[in-house]
Design a protein around this motif. Structure first.
Motif, PDB file in Angstrom:
ATOM      1  N   LEU A  36       0.835  -1.200   0.000  1.00 26.36           N
ATOM      2  CA  LEU A  36       0.000   0.000   0.000  1.00 26.36           C
ATOM      3  C   LEU A  36       0.870   1.250   0.000  1.00 26.36           C
ATOM      4  CD1 LEU A  36      -2.821   1.218   0.126  1.00 26.36           C
ATOM      5  CD2 LEU A  36      -2.662   1.143   2.606  1.00 26.36           C
ATOM      6  N   HIS A  37       1.905   1.267   0.818  1.00 29.78           N
ATOM      7  CA  HIS A  37       2.833   2.392   0.862  1.00 29.78           C
ATOM      8  C   HIS A  37       3.496   2.576  -0.500  1.00 29.78           C
ATOM      9  CE1 HIS A  37       6.701   4.353   1.822  1.00 29.78           C
ATOM     10  NE2 HIS A  37       5.956   5.022   2.684  1.00 29.78           N
ATOM     11  N   GLN A  38       3.940   1.510  -1.086  1.00 39.11           N
ATOM     12  CA  GLN A  38       4.594   1.567  -2.392  1.00 39.11           C
ATOM     13  C   GLN A  38       3.627   2.085  -3.449  1.00 39.11           C
ATOM     14  OE1 GLN A  38       6.050  -2.208  -3.668  1.00 39.11           O
ATOM     15  NE2 GLN A  38       7.091  -1.395  -5.445  1.00 39.11           N
ATOM     16  N   TRP A  39       2.409   1.573  -3.469  1.00 39.77           N
ATOM     17  CA  TRP A  39       1.423   2.027  -4.440  1.00 39.77           C
ATOM     18  C   TRP A  39       1.112   3.498  -4.256  1.00 39.77           C
ATOM     19  CZ3 TRP A  39      -3.579   3.855  -3.532  1.00 39.77           C
ATOM     20  CH2 TRP A  39      -4.354   4.061  -4.674  1.00 39.77           C
ATOM     21  N   PHE A  40       0.945   3.921  -2.998  1.00 37.31           N
ATOM     22  CA  PHE A  40       0.585   5.303  -2.715  1.00 37.31           C
ATOM     23  C   PHE A  40       1.641   6.272  -3.228  1.00 37.31           C
ATOM     24  CE2 PHE A  40       0.277   9.025   0.117  1.00 37.31           C
ATOM     25  CZ  PHE A  40      -1.035   9.382  -0.148  1.00 37.31           C
ATOM     26  N   PHE A  41       2.900   6.039  -2.872  1.00 37.52           N
ATOM     27  CA  PHE A  41       3.942   6.986  -3.252  1.00 37.52           C
ATOM     28  C   PHE A  41       4.406   6.834  -4.695  1.00 37.52           C
ATOM     29  CE2 PHE A  41       4.475   7.604   1.323  1.00 37.52           C
ATOM     30  CZ  PHE A  41       4.386   8.985   1.337  1.00 37.52           C
ATOM     31  N   LEU A  42       4.531   5.621  -5.179  1.00 32.70           N
ATOM     32  CA  LEU A  42       5.066   5.447  -6.525  1.00 32.70           C
ATOM     33  C   LEU A  42       4.029   5.711  -7.602  1.00 32.70           C
ATOM     34  CD1 LEU A  42       7.388   2.351  -6.121  1.00 32.70           C
ATOM     35  CD2 LEU A  42       7.966   4.767  -6.136  1.00 32.70           C
ATOM     36  N   ASN A  43       2.804   5.360  -7.364  1.00 28.59           N
ATOM     37  CA  ASN A  43       1.793   5.526  -8.402  1.00 28.59           C
ATOM     38  C   ASN A  43       0.897   6.725  -8.174  1.00 28.59           C
ATOM     39  OD1 ASN A  43       2.677   3.265  -9.772  1.00 28.59           O
ATOM     40  ND2 ASN A  43       1.480   1.921  -8.491  1.00 28.59           N
ATOM     41  N   LEU A  44       0.287   6.801  -7.027  1.00 30.22           N
ATOM     42  CA  LEU A  44      -0.709   7.832  -6.793  1.00 30.22           C
ATOM     43  C   LEU A  44      -0.110   9.242  -6.747  1.00 30.22           C
ATOM     44  CD1 LEU A  44      -3.740   8.094  -6.308  1.00 30.22           C
ATOM     45  CD2 LEU A  44      -3.282   7.986  -3.879  1.00 30.22           C
ATOM     46  N   LEU A  45       1.010   9.406  -6.042  1.00 31.07           N
ATOM     47  CA  LEU A  45       1.631  10.726  -5.931  1.00 31.07           C
ATOM     48  C   LEU A  45       2.764  10.946  -6.930  1.00 31.07           C
ATOM     49  CD1 LEU A  45       1.672  11.139  -2.067  1.00 31.07           C
ATOM     50  CD2 LEU A  45       0.110  12.166  -3.707  1.00 31.07           C
ATOM     51  N   GLY A  46       3.012   9.997  -7.785  1.00 30.57           N
ATOM     52  CA  GLY A  46       3.989  10.194  -8.845  1.00 30.57           C
ATOM     53  C   GLY A  46       5.418   9.881  -8.469  1.00 30.57           C
ATOM     54  N   LEU A  97      -5.621  17.210   1.669  1.00 37.59           N
ATOM     55  CA  LEU A  97      -6.229  17.634   0.404  1.00 37.59           C
ATOM     56  C   LEU A  97      -5.176  18.121  -0.593  1.00 37.59           C
ATOM     57  CD1 LEU A  97      -9.496  19.348   1.652  1.00 37.59           C
ATOM     58  CD2 LEU A  97      -9.240  17.130   0.531  1.00 37.59           C
ATOM     59  N   ILE A  98      -4.110  18.725  -0.087  1.00 34.64           N
ATOM     60  CA  ILE A  98      -3.004  19.104  -0.981  1.00 34.64           C
ATOM     61  C   ILE A  98      -2.423  17.861  -1.641  1.00 34.64           C
ATOM     62  CG2 ILE A  98      -0.621  19.965  -0.995  1.00 34.64           C
ATOM     63  CD1 ILE A  98      -1.528  22.071   1.070  1.00 34.64           C
ATOM     64  N   LEU A  99      -2.257  16.785  -0.873  1.00 36.87           N
ATOM     65  CA  LEU A  99      -1.750  15.539  -1.449  1.00 36.87           C
ATOM     66  C   LEU A  99      -2.743  14.945  -2.445  1.00 36.87           C
ATOM     67  CD1 LEU A  99      -0.076  13.926   1.676  1.00 36.87           C
ATOM     68  CD2 LEU A  99       1.016  15.165  -0.198  1.00 36.87           C
ATOM     69  N   VAL A 100      -4.035  15.128  -2.222  1.00 43.52           N
ATOM     70  CA  VAL A 100      -5.041  14.677  -3.182  1.00 43.52           C
ATOM     71  C   VAL A 100      -4.898  15.460  -4.490  1.00 43.52           C
ATOM     72  CG1 VAL A 100      -7.535  14.618  -3.647  1.00 43.52           C
ATOM     73  CG2 VAL A 100      -6.657  13.835  -1.450  1.00 43.52           C
ATOM     74  N   VAL A 101      -4.663  16.764  -4.393  1.00 38.66           N
ATOM     75  CA  VAL A 101      -4.467  17.579  -5.604  1.00 38.66           C
ATOM     76  C   VAL A 101      -3.208  17.130  -6.346  1.00 38.66           C
ATOM     77  CG1 VAL A 101      -4.024  19.922  -6.452  1.00 38.66           C
ATOM     78  CG2 VAL A 101      -5.745  19.548  -4.694  1.00 38.66           C
ATOM     79  N   ILE A 102      -2.150  16.797  -5.613  1.00 37.49           N
ATOM     80  CA  ILE A 102      -0.928  16.277  -6.254  1.00 37.49           C
ATOM     81  C   ILE A 102      -1.245  14.966  -6.978  1.00 37.49           C
ATOM     82  CG2 ILE A 102       1.401  15.358  -5.823  1.00 37.49           C
ATOM     83  CD1 ILE A 102       1.283  18.365  -5.528  1.00 37.49           C
ATOM     84  N   ALA A 103      -2.053  14.109  -6.355  1.00 40.58           N
ATOM     85  CA  ALA A 103      -2.446  12.854  -7.004  1.00 40.58           C
ATOM     86  C   ALA A 103      -3.252  13.122  -8.270  1.00 40.58           C
ATOM     87  CB  ALA A 103      -3.238  11.988  -6.020  1.00 40.58           C
ATOM     88  N   LEU A 104      -4.145  14.095  -8.220  1.00 40.72           N
ATOM     89  CA  LEU A 104      -4.923  14.456  -9.411  1.00 40.72           C
ATOM     90  C   LEU A 104      -4.023  15.007 -10.514  1.00 40.72           C
ATOM     91  CD1 LEU A 104      -8.078  16.090  -7.800  1.00 40.72           C
ATOM     92  CD2 LEU A 104      -7.945  13.904  -8.999  1.00 40.72           C
ATOM     93  N   THR A 106      -0.908  14.239 -10.964  1.00 36.01           N
ATOM     94  CA  THR A 106      -0.190  13.078 -11.496  1.00 36.01           C
ATOM     95  C   THR A 106      -1.062  12.314 -12.479  1.00 36.01           C
ATOM     96  OG1 THR A 106       1.050  12.905  -9.441  1.00 36.01           O
ATOM     97  CG2 THR A 106       1.022  10.967 -10.846  1.00 36.01           C
ATOM     98  N   LEU A 107      -2.330  12.146 -12.140  1.00 40.97           N
ATOM     99  CA  LEU A 107      -3.268  11.465 -13.025  1.00 40.97           C
ATOM    100  C   LEU A 107      -3.444  12.236 -14.329  1.00 40.97           C
ATOM    101  CD1 LEU A 107      -5.312   9.151 -13.387  1.00 40.97           C
ATOM    102  CD2 LEU A 107      -7.008  10.642 -12.335  1.00 40.97           C
ATOM    103  N   LEU A 108      -3.587  13.551 -14.240  1.00 40.78           N
ATOM    104  CA  LEU A 108      -3.712  14.374 -15.441  1.00 40.78           C
ATOM    105  C   LEU A 108      -2.474  14.262 -16.326  1.00 40.78           C
ATOM    106  CD1 LEU A 108      -5.414  17.627 -14.141  1.00 40.78           C
ATOM    107  CD2 LEU A 108      -6.353  15.958 -15.740  1.00 40.78           C
ATOM    108  N   ASP A 109      -1.304  14.245 -15.710  1.00 38.30           N
ATOM    109  CA  ASP A 109      -0.070  14.051 -16.489  1.00 38.30           C
ATOM    110  C   ASP A 109      -0.114  12.753 -17.277  1.00 38.30           C
ATOM    111  OD1 ASP A 109       1.566  16.282 -16.217  1.00 38.30           O
ATOM    112  OD2 ASP A 109       2.326  15.626 -14.276  1.00 38.30           O
ATOM    113  N   ILE A 113      -0.231  13.443 -21.304  1.00 40.88           N
ATOM    114  CA  ILE A 113       1.036  13.036 -21.918  1.00 40.88           C
ATOM    115  C   ILE A 113       1.639  11.941 -21.043  1.00 40.88           C
ATOM    116  CG2 ILE A 113       3.321  13.747 -22.713  1.00 40.88           C
ATOM    117  CD1 ILE A 113       2.257  16.624 -22.812  1.00 40.88           C
ATOM    118  N   PRO A 114       1.445  10.689 -21.372  1.00 38.85           N
ATOM    119  CA  PRO A 114       1.984   9.607 -20.541  1.00 38.85           C
ATOM    120  C   PRO A 114       3.498   9.742 -20.347  1.00 38.85           C
ATOM    121  CG  PRO A 114       0.470   8.732 -22.174  1.00 38.85           C
ATOM    122  CD  PRO A 114       0.687  10.188 -22.507  1.00 38.85           C
TER     123      PRO A 114
END
Length: 163
Positions: A36-46, A97-104, A106-109, A113-114
């Motif tokens: 979960l930690h790995q997924w959160f930082f590597l994928n969700l937050l970029g 919520l700031i971290l949620v915006v960072i996740a969003l 990252t998703l937009l990126d 542009i993958p």
């Protein structure tokens, strides 16, 4: 064997690396045993890079300096001027919520542009500047002498934000 100087715990760092468990990958991103930690930082937050490390460090600094400010001088967040749990909770929710915006971002990126990190970097840079200004403002409110340029920057940003 790696021994930590600040506690009596020893970490078998060299044994973990030999067994194929690495703490950082080739890009310098943290790779933990907890999925979960790995997924959160590597994928969700970029990924754990200089942007996220700076943002998290400034968030922690802002919380600590905010607590110091409430202990040293009268806080405007409560009637008594003391430390207020409700305002600390609101501040913590804002940080999440700031971290949620960072996740969003990252998703937009990834959608636009993958492989790009442009939107995430700009978003993180904005929040890094915001957190740094909050730290400077709290330090100044505690009576610590700061260069006048800090006060001019904070005042001009307040005018832009509120008026």
């Amino acid at each position: 064997m790696l021994t930590l100087p600040f506690c009596n715990t020893s970490l078998a760092f060299d044994q973990r690396v030999r067994k194929g468990r690495r703490f950082f990958n080739e890009k310098g991103s943290f790779v933990g045993d907890n999925l979960l930690h790995q997924w959160f930082f590597l994928n969700l937050l970029g990924g754990w890079d200089v942007w996220l490390a700076s943002l998290m460090s400034l968030m922690a600094t802002d919380i600590i300096v905010g607590i110091i400010k409430s202990l040293l001088c009268r806080s405007d967040k409560s009637e008594s001027g003391a430390l207020n749990a409700a305002s600390m909770f609101r501040g913590g929710v804002k940080k999440i919520l700031i971290l949620v915006v960072i996740a969003l971002a990252t998703l937009l990126d990834e959608v636009i542009i993958p492989g790009s990190t442009n939107i995430r970097s700009v978003t993180a840079g904005y929040y890094i500047a915001n957190e740094a200004l909050s730290v400077i403002e709290n330090i100044g409110a505690c009576g610590v002498p700061l260069p006048k340029v800090f006060f001019r920057v904070v005042d001009s940003l307040k005018k832009d934000e509120y008026g």
